[in-house]
Design a protein around this motif. Sequence first.
Motif, short mmCIF file in Angstrom:
data_model
loop_
_atom_site.label_atom_id
_atom_site.label_comp_id
_atom_site.label_asym_id
_atom_site.label_seq_id
_atom_site.Cartn_x
_atom_site.Cartn_y
_atom_site.Cartn_z
N TRP A 90 10.10 -31.66 103.82
CA TRP A 90 10.13 -30.41 105.35
C TRP A 90 10.37 -31.09 106.39
CZ3 TRP A 90 4.67 -27.98 106.84
CH2 TRP A 90 4.62 -26.91 105.86
N ALA A 96 9.49 -25.96 110.05
CA ALA A 96 8.66 -27.26 109.69
C ALA A 96 9.03 -28.89 109.93
CB ALA A 96 8.57 -27.76 108.17
N VAL A 130 2.91 -34.06 103.78
CA VAL A 130 2.38 -33.02 105.02
C VAL A 130 0.74 -33.40 105.21
CG1 VAL A 130 2.68 -31.28 105.58
CG2 VAL A 130 4.31 -31.41 103.93
#
Length: 456
Positions: A90, A96, A130
């Motif tokens: 990411w 992202a 994440v």
Amino acid sequence: MDAPFEIDHRNVLHGWAHAPGPGRHRRGAQPETAVTGLRFAFYGRTSTAEFQDPATSRAWQREMAESVIAGHGVIAGEFFDVGCSRRVPWMRRPRAAALLEQAHGAARGFDAVVVGEFERGFTDRQFHEVAALLDVHGVAVWLPETAGPVDLADPDHRVLMQVLAAQSQREVLRSRHRTLAAMTAQTVEQGRFLGGRPPYGYRLVDAGPHPNRAHAAWGRRRQRLDPDPVTARHVRWIFAERLAGRSTAGIARELNERGVPCPSAADPGRNRHRSGQAWNLRSVAVILANPRYTGRAVWRRNQSATPGEGRRMVPAEWAISASSAHPALVTEADFVAVQQIRAARMTDDGVIRGYQLAGLIRCGLCGRLMDAHWVNGRAGYRCRHGHHSARPAPPDRPGNLYVREDHLLVELAQRWKVDGNNSASPASGVTAHLRSRNMVVVHDRTGWRVVARDDL
């Protein structure tokens, strides 16, 4: 008289369909009310812009996301990456990374993140990484697969995330294998041009209907390489000069002196990332190392090992067409001979050191080509088995292997009865014998043996 009422013909049907009236409401639909609650950041991704429609992909992912959060809040921000593989972390995806950056800020515009599909957002252990980053700031991740926020404290959710990650990774590996196998077969069996920029000296020409009947029906055509009437002669000249013993620096210098446009200047439309100013060592070396000038289709010379990284494949791993795929600019024998040439280097005192067997001796311990090495006033060859001074040597690395050129030349000349009567010198006779038969000398601590390159 009043001005006539103007109808927006583009929106008449849309307005009629949504206007009150019998038969124009979806069954079970409720009157729209203002939705209050959480503010969501929507994240989506599509791998390629060339083979997928980003607008269509974004639309269905956003629809899935909106169905998950219906009644709980609204999408207040959108982050959609185009052209990013799911294998890319990411932090290396532009949108992202921007989402994560905003999540860390005190004035962020969302309370939670919603993803339209797990496999669009994550693979392997990316979700856990994440989610951990977002959890620090109190931001939850919502997924269609959980019909709401993911709770990693819930055993069922943890198991589900592991299954989804394994499934996503499996799809990556299967897709990659299918693609590589298909492209290898297309190269080897059909000699197909698989796209990309044509090498300097070639142009693209029509090669007939696309072999896939559906694509052919849509009007797609095959392409193949054909000698460029302007630049092909420069490629032939480069190979001829190299075969004559000229250095890549000397070739580049003369091309610049003659005002020959370099590859990026000859085709600026496909080389916008290049300066287009002049020939240099690398531009000449790339041409000399490109096997497609032999007329064969060659693919998979480089392989991406991890996102952003790659490795150069050895020739035995290349996909090479079984027959000629386009007109050749150099013979296969001349191309192979060029790969075995190593230019003589000039020392500080102006003396050029010659190595007769450069590119023809391999280490019998590790299989690498042995480096030309001048020691005690004599030409020789050594192998350090991949070690160099920029890093410490591993404890189990074999000791350096050395071989003197003069001793080896005498032994080879005696074996093949090469002397000055049938060649300019024993050294040139030995070299010519090895090159003409595509053989190399494999040397280890016990001695040497001559082996065909194809048997290595």
